[in-house]
Design a protein around this motif. Structure first.
Motif, short mmCIF file in Angstrom:
data_model
loop_
_atom_site.label_atom_id
_atom_site.label_comp_id
_atom_site.label_asym_id
_atom_site.label_seq_id
_atom_site.Cartn_x
_atom_site.Cartn_y
_atom_site.Cartn_z
N ASP A 175 35.70 -104.20 -17.65
CA ASP A 175 37.13 -104.46 -17.48
C ASP A 175 37.88 -103.12 -17.50
O ASP A 175 38.15 -102.56 -18.56
CB ASP A 175 37.64 -105.39 -18.58
CG ASP A 175 39.07 -105.81 -18.36
OD1 ASP A 175 39.83 -105.12 -17.63
OD2 ASP A 175 39.47 -106.85 -18.93
N SER B 106 40.98 -102.20 -16.85
CA SER B 106 42.31 -102.10 -17.46
C SER B 106 42.23 -102.07 -18.99
O SER B 106 43.07 -101.48 -19.65
CB SER B 106 43.21 -103.24 -17.00
OG SER B 106 42.66 -104.48 -17.36
N LYS B 107 41.20 -102.67 -19.56
CA LYS B 107 41.02 -102.61 -21.01
C LYS B 107 40.40 -101.28 -21.43
O LYS B 107 40.78 -100.70 -22.44
CB LYS B 107 40.16 -103.76 -21.51
CG LYS B 107 40.88 -105.08 -21.53
CD LYS B 107 40.04 -106.16 -22.16
CE LYS B 107 40.79 -107.47 -22.17
NZ LYS B 107 39.99 -108.55 -22.71
N HIS C 234 43.23 -98.00 -20.71
CA HIS C 234 44.50 -98.70 -20.92
C HIS C 234 45.72 -97.80 -20.98
O HIS C 234 46.82 -98.28 -21.16
CB HIS C 234 44.42 -99.55 -22.18
CG HIS C 234 43.97 -98.77 -23.38
ND1 HIS C 234 44.80 -97.97 -24.09
CD2 HIS C 234 42.74 -98.65 -23.95
CE1 HIS C 234 44.14 -97.39 -25.07
NE2 HIS C 234 42.87 -97.78 -25.00
#
Length: 94
Positions: free
Chosen positions: A71, A73-74, A77
């Motif tokens: 992921d 975007s995680k 961030h």
């Protein structure tokens, strides 16, 4: 200029997104698409004997994280803007 974004985090997030889903084009002869795909792939610099102390390591790792469906975007961030989305919207309008 920072424009309110963490530059390195935005680059890493973008590379991760490119690894997860490379740029697509309806036209196989799209020069901009071909150039962006080649230039933005950090693996083109060669990854033989790559170690964490190499300057290119974080960029290649980000791209590889995307290929491994992490992921983005995680993991990266510090960037609130998706440059892939911006590029896609600009390209679609052209």
């Amino acid at each position: 200029m920072r424009f309110g974004h963490n530059g390195k985090s935005c680059v890493l997030q973008t590379l991760c997104q490119l690894g997860a889903e490379p740029l697509h084009s309806d036209d196989e002869e799209d020069l901009l698409h071909e150039m962006a795909t080649f230039v933005l792939n950090p693996k083109n610099d060669g990854i033989h004997h790559l170690t964490e102390s190499d300057d290119t390591y974080p960029y290649i790792k980000a791209y590889t994280d995307g290929e491994n469906q992490v992921d983005c975007s995680k993991l990266y961030h510090g960037c609130s803007l998706s440059f892939i989305d911006v590029f896609t919207k600009l390209h679609d309008q052209a």
